[in-house]
Design a protein around this motif. Sequence first.
Motif, PDB file in Angstrom:
ATOM      1  N   VAL A  11       0.916  -1.037   0.158  1.00 57.52           N
ATOM      2  CA  VAL A  11       0.063   0.028   0.025  1.00 57.52           C
ATOM      3  C   VAL A  11       0.890   1.185   0.040  1.00 57.52           C
ATOM      4  O   VAL A  11       0.480   2.230  -0.767  1.00 57.52           O
ATOM      5  CB  VAL A  11      -0.913  -0.148   1.223  1.00 57.52           C
ATOM      6  N   LEU A  12       1.910   1.116   0.703  1.00 63.26           N
ATOM      7  CA  LEU A  12       2.954   2.311   0.894  1.00 63.26           C
ATOM      8  C   LEU A  12       3.476   2.869  -0.387  1.00 63.26           C
ATOM      9  O   LEU A  12       3.646   3.631  -1.046  1.00 63.26           O
ATOM     10  CB  LEU A  12       3.905   1.809   2.092  1.00 63.26           C
ATOM     11  N   GLY A  13       3.909   1.375  -1.153  1.00 62.51           N
ATOM     12  CA  GLY A  13       4.563   1.611  -2.312  1.00 62.51           C
ATOM     13  C   GLY A  13       3.635   2.142  -3.491  1.00 62.51           C
ATOM     14  O   GLY A  13       4.039   3.035  -4.460  1.00 62.51           O
ATOM     15  N   ARG A  14       2.248   1.838  -3.306  1.00 62.11           N
ATOM     16  CA  ARG A  14       1.424   2.142  -4.520  1.00 62.11           C
ATOM     17  C   ARG A  14       1.065   3.709  -3.999  1.00 62.11           C
ATOM     18  O   ARG A  14       1.004   4.364  -5.008  1.00 62.11           O
ATOM     19  CB  ARG A  14       0.180   1.507  -4.123  1.00 62.11           C
ATOM     20  N   ALA A  62      10.572  -3.786  -5.665  1.00 58.80           N
ATOM     21  CA  ALA A  62      10.877  -2.953  -4.414  1.00 58.80           C
ATOM     22  C   ALA A  62      10.068  -2.928  -3.501  1.00 58.80           C
ATOM     23  O   ALA A  62       9.728  -4.080  -2.714  1.00 58.80           O
ATOM     24  CB  ALA A  62      10.901  -1.823  -5.059  1.00 58.80           C
ATOM     25  N   LEU A  63       9.011  -1.964  -3.168  1.00 58.13           N
ATOM     26  CA  LEU A  63       8.085  -2.308  -2.128  1.00 58.13           C
ATOM     27  C   LEU A  63       6.866  -3.221  -2.428  1.00 58.13           C
ATOM     28  O   LEU A  63       5.952  -3.293  -1.521  1.00 58.13           O
ATOM     29  CB  LEU A  63       7.391  -0.783  -1.953  1.00 58.13           C
ATOM     30  N   SER A  64       6.744  -3.702  -3.729  1.00 56.25           N
ATOM     31  CA  SER A  64       5.639  -4.478  -3.990  1.00 56.25           C
ATOM     32  C   SER A  64       5.998  -5.825  -3.724  1.00 56.25           C
ATOM     33  O   SER A  64       5.091  -6.759  -3.671  1.00 56.25           O
ATOM     34  CB  SER A  64       5.303  -4.397  -5.233  1.00 56.25           C
ATOM     35  N   ALA A 111      -6.705   0.118  -1.747  1.00 57.04           N
ATOM     36  CA  ALA A 111      -6.447  -0.801  -1.178  1.00 57.04           C
ATOM     37  C   ALA A 111      -7.082  -1.690  -0.252  1.00 57.04           C
ATOM     38  O   ALA A 111      -7.077  -2.674   0.156  1.00 57.04           O
ATOM     39  CB  ALA A 111      -4.950  -0.531  -0.347  1.00 57.04           C
ATOM     40  N   ARG A 112      -8.217  -0.928   0.407  1.00 56.97           N
ATOM     41  CA  ARG A 112      -9.161  -1.286   1.321  1.00 56.97           C
ATOM     42  C   ARG A 112     -10.025  -2.240   0.871  1.00 56.97           C
ATOM     43  O   ARG A 112     -10.396  -3.420   1.525  1.00 56.97           O
ATOM     44  CB  ARG A 112     -10.233  -0.175   1.735  1.00 56.97           C
TER      45      ARG A 112
END
Length: 168
Positions: A14-17, A136-138, A67-68
Motif C-alpha cells: 500500500v505504501l509503495g502504491r 521494490a516495495l511490492s 487497497a481497502r
Amino acid sequence: MAVKITFRPTTRQVLGRALFLSGASLVTALVPAAAYMLAVRHWYRYTTLALVLLALAVALAVAYAGARNRGVVLDERGIHPLKAVASQRHTERYAAWTDIADIRAERRASRTVPVVYLLDPEQKPWRLQAPYSGRALSTDDELDEKIFVMRSLWDAYKRGLPPHRQRP
C-alpha cells in the motif's frame, strides 16, 4: 467450523502504491504550475510546497481507498473478491472450489500473482488482485505460503468435503 481467510495487499505494498501515485500526481500537478511560473517569471516557494503536499495527500487517500477493497476471501464455498464479500453482492467474479481446475503462481508484467484456472474452458483464467509480489516495495515474502494455503484449501474442498472430515 467455518474457514474464512482474507488476503489483502501488505502495508508495504500500500505504501509503495501510494508513493507511485503521489509521484504521478506530483508530476501532473507540478508541470502546469512550473509552466505558469516560468511564464510569469516568479517562483513561489509556498505554492510549490502546497502543490507537493496536496499531491501527496491525494495519492495517499487514493492508495488507501484502493487497497481497502482489494483482495480475496477464501471460505468453504470458494474464492470471492473482497469487494463482493464486503458489499454482500456477488455480481463480481466468484470461483467455487469444485469449479477450479488449478491454482498457479504466474508472472504477469513485473508481478507474481496467483491465477485461478476454472474447469469451464470458455472462462478466462482469473488473476487474483491479492496476494501478489513485485519489485521494490511490492514484494511479499509470504507469497509462496499464501499460495500454498490456497492450494491446500482447494485440494481439501474440491471433493465437496470440509478439510477436517476428509480421510486419507
